[in-house]
Write an enzyme that holds these catalytic residues in place. Structure first.
Site, PDB file in Angstrom:
ATOM      1  N   ARG A 226      42.128  45.485  45.428  1.00 35.23           N
ATOM      2  CA  ARG A 226      41.027  44.686  45.937  1.00 35.23           C
ATOM      3  C   ARG A 226      39.789  45.527  46.173  1.00 35.23           C
ATOM      4  NH1 ARG A 226      43.023  39.675  48.007  1.00 35.23           N
ATOM      5  NH2 ARG A 226      44.370  38.879  46.390  1.00 35.23           N
ATOM      6  N   THR A 227      39.190  45.384  47.328  1.00 36.13           N
ATOM      7  CA  THR A 227      37.913  46.045  47.645  1.00 36.13           C
ATOM      8  C   THR A 227      37.907  47.511  47.250  1.00 36.13           C
ATOM      9  OG1 THR A 227      37.774  44.639  49.571  1.00 36.13           O
ATOM     10  CG2 THR A 227      36.248  46.462  49.454  1.00 36.13           C
ATOM     11  N   GLN A 228      36.880  47.882  46.467  1.00 35.04           N
ATOM     12  CA  GLN A 228      36.841  49.263  46.028  1.00 35.04           C
ATOM     13  C   GLN A 228      35.812  50.044  46.800  1.00 35.04           C
ATOM     14  OE1 GLN A 228      34.990  46.940  44.264  1.00 35.04           O
ATOM     15  NE2 GLN A 228      35.804  46.670  42.210  1.00 35.04           N
TER      16      GLN A 228
ATOM     17  N   PHE B  88      37.613  38.978  47.664  1.00 28.20           N
ATOM     18  CA  PHE B  88      37.634  40.302  48.278  1.00 28.20           C
ATOM     19  C   PHE B  88      37.678  41.414  47.224  1.00 28.20           C
ATOM     20  CE2 PHE B  88      37.953  40.160  52.914  1.00 28.20           C
ATOM     21  CZ  PHE B  88      37.988  38.797  53.089  1.00 28.20           C
TER      22      PHE B  88
ATOM     23  N   TRP C 227      35.230  46.964  53.918  1.00 30.79           N
ATOM     24  CA  TRP C 227      34.037  46.254  53.481  1.00 30.79           C
ATOM     25  C   TRP C 227      34.048  44.846  54.052  1.00 30.79           C
ATOM     26  CZ3 TRP C 227      35.043  41.979  50.414  1.00 30.79           C
ATOM     27  CH2 TRP C 227      33.943  41.370  49.802  1.00 30.79           C
TER      28      TRP C 227
END
Lengths: 242, 223
Positions: A19-21, A122, B8
């Site tokens: 997911r989120t990098q 996401f 994030w």
């Protein structure tokens, strides 16, 4: 570095979906403004790998279809994937062969939806995009962030440009700028960014789009002057600062 | 020891304030035009007002991408409603739809603070106020967004709303004329702009006034 790598791992066939990098190779600011005949957009050609300026010939502005220019800051690989998506979009648009073509408003809307939907999963495309173009005499300039925040305005800038270039543009931009004045104004902004943004490189391209078509300049460097008295003794006015 | 990176965030607050006041036969809806992120201004000329139906206008502040998605969704649903029923959706109807739409994303909310204004089925002004997950209530006036804490008490004072605990229930709709209400709203924004950094309009405020079915959006100079 190693421990972070171990935490994120490399993608294996049975691995869970990533997911989120974190961004790896990034481009810095893009600045753009509306002028008399269309849109002017500027970006340098740097691709930074953290604090190293790894690549110095990255084209961060690309023409899309007949009517638009897309500039991107942030993760370069995500920008390249977006370009592939847009290639397909433009291809299908051309295949209709009906005399109509996607204009900047439509592309801006498409990009906003793409960015927003990735954010919902996401798994964002780590970019701030600037979309400018002219269609049927109407100039359009807009921006989309990585979480889908979008707006249009007479001048836009991403990243550091929002802090350093926008104030200059707010002060000096006006309707019906000539091409020469527009370029001068953009160069003024890019010069300030060059002085103050550590990820800026002195090799930039300025792109122009009008009703007639797109031109992206050859890469060139800005003249800089480092002899200002304020630069000689930078803390003179504020002891203890840097 | 691995360095912890902050996760994030899918949200951002783009700021802004919305106000709506209901009158006997009109409704005034207003919002400022600033869009911010952190301590920066993104643009000074962004409208937070969306006309959903002939007699129904929504003003929303918060996370702009979610607001945009919400506006698009409701507009699409309204179009379908028109195709199926051959008429415009009523304001109370849209109010319920908005509530349900917000609650649908109860576990990944639209970060959108809404005020819905319009004319009800009898032609009287109505204002509905929402939180981010769809709790709503019909009121005589409301404000949402970053400046709402500054504006709401002022409106309570000026419009002298009757207690919601009274029986029989008393209407909170104001007896003020439309011109007086518009003036009051301008005063609200003047005050909020003084103290809230996210509220300002350097091009003029966007205003919508609904009166007897006539919809007027006007950009008015504040000073």
């Amino acid at each position: 570095m190693e421990s972070i790598q171990a935490k994120q791992g490399l993608v294996g066939p049975n691995d869970p979906i990533q997911r989120t990098q974190l961004p790896y190779v990034t481009g810095t600011s893009v600045v753009a403004l509306k002028y008399k005949d269309g849109i002017l957009m500027a970006a340098d050609m740097g691709g930074s790998y953290g604090s190293t300026i790894r690549y110095k010939s990255v084209e961060r502005i690309k023409p899309i279809g007949k009517h638009s220019l897309l500039g991107a800051s942030g993760e370069i690989s995500d920008f390249q994937e977006l370009l592939r998506n847009l290639d397909e979009l433009i291809l299908y648009d051309n295949m209709w062969d009906d005399g109509n073509s996607l204009g900047p408003k439509e592309l801006h809307s498409y990009l906003t939806r793409v960015m927003y939907n990735r954010r919902n999963k996401f798994d964002p495309l780590w970019n701030s995009l600037v979309l400018g173009g002219v269609k049927n005499g109407q100039k359009y300039l807009g921006m989309v962030s990585m979480i889908g925040v979008n707006f249009e305005d007479s001048h836009v800038a991403t990243g550091f440009g929002n802090h350093l270039a926008r104030p200059i543009l707010r002060d000096e931009w006006h309707e019906n700028l000539s091409y020469e004045d527009g370029v001068k104004l953009l160069e003024k902004c890019m010069r300030v960014l060059l002085y103050r943004d550590r990820s800026a490189v002195n090799k930039l391209q300025i792109a122009k789009i009008t009703e007639e078509g797109t031109t992206i300049s050859q890469p060139y460097a800005l003249k800089t002057f480092w002899g200002f008295t304020a630069f000689q003794n930078p803390t003179a006015g504020a002891e203890g600062s840097w | 020891m691995t360095k912890q990176h902050p996760a994030w965030s899918p949200y951002d607050n783009n700021g802004g304030t919305c106000v709506a006041i209901a009158g006997a036969d009109y409704c005034v809806i207003a919002a400022d035009t600033r869009m911010s992120t952190g301590y920066s201004i993104l643009t000074r000329d962004y409208s937070k007002i969306c006309k959903l139906a002939d007699k129904c206008v929504m003003a929303s502040s918060g996370f702009q991408a979610d607001v945009k998605a919400l506006q698009k969704l409701l507009a699409a649903r309204h179009l379908i409603y028109q195709h199926q029923h051959n008429k415009q959706m009523s304001c109370p109807g849209m109010a319920q739809l908005l509530s349900n739409t917000l609650y649908y994303k109860r576990f990944f909310p639209y970060y959108s603070f809404n005020v819905l204004g319009g004319l009800d089925n009898e032609g009287k002004g109505c204002v509905y106020t929402y939180d981010a997950v769809g709790s709503y209530e019909r009121v005589g006036y409301s404000s949402q967004g970053s400046g709402s804490t500054l504006i709401m008490p002022f409106l309570d004072n000026q419009l002298k709303s009757p207690s919601p605990l009274l029986l029989p229930a008393q209407d909170a709709v104001t007896p003020l004329s439309e011109a007086e209400a518009v003036d009051l709203v301008k005063t609200c924004f003047a005050s909020a702009t003084e103290r809230d950094i996210y509220t300002a309009s350097s091009p003029p405020l966007s205003f919508s006034a609904l009166c007897d079915g006539f919809f007027v959006t006007v950009k008015m100079q504040l000073w």
